[in-house]
Design an enzyme around this catalytic site. Sequence first.
Site, PDB file in Angstrom:
ATOM      1  N   LYS A 160     -38.903  74.647 -86.285  1.00 60.25           N
ATOM      2  CA  LYS A 160     -38.120  75.346 -85.271  1.00 60.25           C
ATOM      3  C   LYS A 160     -38.963  76.011 -84.147  1.00 60.25           C
ATOM      4  CE  LYS A 160     -34.463  77.750 -85.656  1.00 60.25           C
ATOM      5  NZ  LYS A 160     -33.897  77.099 -84.435  1.00 60.25           N
ATOM      6  N   GLY A 161     -38.531  76.365 -83.031  1.00 62.54           N
ATOM      7  CA  GLY A 161     -39.565  77.083 -82.122  1.00 62.54           C
ATOM      8  C   GLY A 161     -39.662  76.168 -80.507  1.00 62.54           C
ATOM      9  N   THR A 164     -30.698  79.812 -80.486  1.00 61.07           N
ATOM     10  CA  THR A 164     -31.290  79.505 -79.257  1.00 61.07           C
ATOM     11  C   THR A 164     -31.659  77.911 -79.023  1.00 61.07           C
ATOM     12  OG1 THR A 164     -32.355  81.566 -79.245  1.00 61.07           O
ATOM     13  CG2 THR A 164     -33.196  79.953 -77.696  1.00 61.07           C
ATOM     14  N   GLU A 209     -35.412  84.033 -84.249  1.00 58.54           N
ATOM     15  CA  GLU A 209     -34.772  83.143 -85.244  1.00 58.54           C
ATOM     16  C   GLU A 209     -34.959  83.343 -86.558  1.00 58.54           C
ATOM     17  OE1 GLU A 209     -34.042  79.456 -81.928  1.00 58.54           O
ATOM     18  OE2 GLU A 209     -35.876  79.305 -82.967  1.00 58.54           O
ATOM     19  N   GLY A 244     -29.858  75.751 -83.606  1.00 57.37           N
ATOM     20  CA  GLY A 244     -30.284  74.391 -83.781  1.00 57.37           C
ATOM     21  C   GLY A 244     -31.671  74.230 -84.617  1.00 57.37           C
TER      22      GLY A 244
HETATM   23  C1  5RP Z   1     -35.535  77.316 -80.210  1.00 57.60           C
HETATM   24  C2  5RP Z   1     -35.169  76.499 -81.279  1.00 57.60           C
HETATM   25  C3  5RP Z   1     -33.999  75.184 -81.088  1.00 57.60           C
HETATM   26  O1  5RP Z   1     -33.086  75.786 -82.055  1.00 57.60           O
HETATM   27  C4  5RP Z   1     -34.648  73.921 -81.040  1.00 57.60           C
HETATM   28  O2  5RP Z   1     -35.658  73.859 -80.219  1.00 57.60           O
HETATM   29  C5  5RP Z   1     -33.584  73.004 -80.883  1.00 57.60           C
HETATM   30  O3  5RP Z   1     -33.096  73.059 -79.623  1.00 57.60           O
HETATM   31  P1  5RP Z   1     -31.963  72.099 -78.783  1.00 57.60           P
HETATM   32  O4  5RP Z   1     -30.465  72.357 -79.627  1.00 57.60           O
HETATM   33  O5  5RP Z   1     -32.222  72.332 -77.200  1.00 57.60           O
HETATM   34  O6  5RP Z   1     -32.637  70.747 -79.144  1.00 57.60           O
HETATM   35  O7  5RP Z   1     -35.813  76.214 -82.482  1.00 57.60           O
HETATM   36  O8  5RP Z   1     -36.811  78.083 -80.642  1.00 57.60           O
END
Ligand code: 5RP
Length: 232
Positions: free
Chosen positions: A95-96, A27, A104, A83
Amino acid sequence: MSDIAKRNAAVAALEHVRPGMILGLGTGSTAAIFVRLLAERVAAGLDVRGVPTSEATHSLAQELGVVCLSPDEAFRIDLTVDGADEFDPELRLVKGGGAALLREKIIAEASDRMIVITDAGKEVARLGRFALPIEINPFGAELTRRRIHALIGSVGLAEAQSAWRLTGQGERLTTDGGHYILDLSCGVIPDPDGLAVVLDRVPGVVEHGLFIGLADLVIVGEIAGARTLARV
Ligand code: 5RP
């Protein structure tokens, strides 16, 4: 991170995808680029199925023609590509940021391998610059918050501050699972493994954003390509 760097990380991750795989689909904006590139391959005949980690990723993947399975339909998950908000030299992650950390982590834990796609801006010597997301059950949420603060002094975080994550309308954000997100501002997390143990013991904590021992590779997207770091 620039979209070029994100794309280069996603392109490099795609090289690890093989026909027949069941893929955990992460996500966030970087994971979404991966899903779009994957969908192009699927349209060209690649046979893979995805297990999305959020409703947003599910909608995107389905819209683009990637066949999706629920976690319980997937008898195995070969590889998850996701990500991250931060990673350290041991490839421990925070993450989060996209509020999807529970799903995730469930999918990452169930996967044979996890590849993280990210950029150099998220590389830190010590985790904690990004506020640590903690997913909290709404029942007794303030009690749980107080309990967290009472306990984390033992891992050097007596001064940490926390805030409930809000929507753009100023209401408390709820995750796909109906939980709140508490963002814990630590500055530096002196002992990420110890903090994870403490948080795992608090009953109202559904999950936290420390992903330890899960990422096998971190692919760092750059303007001119990507470099790959492997967990030792
Ligand atoms: C979602 C996550 C995402 O992987 C993390 O926030 C990175 O996001 P982005 O690729 O938009 O920088 O942990 O819960």
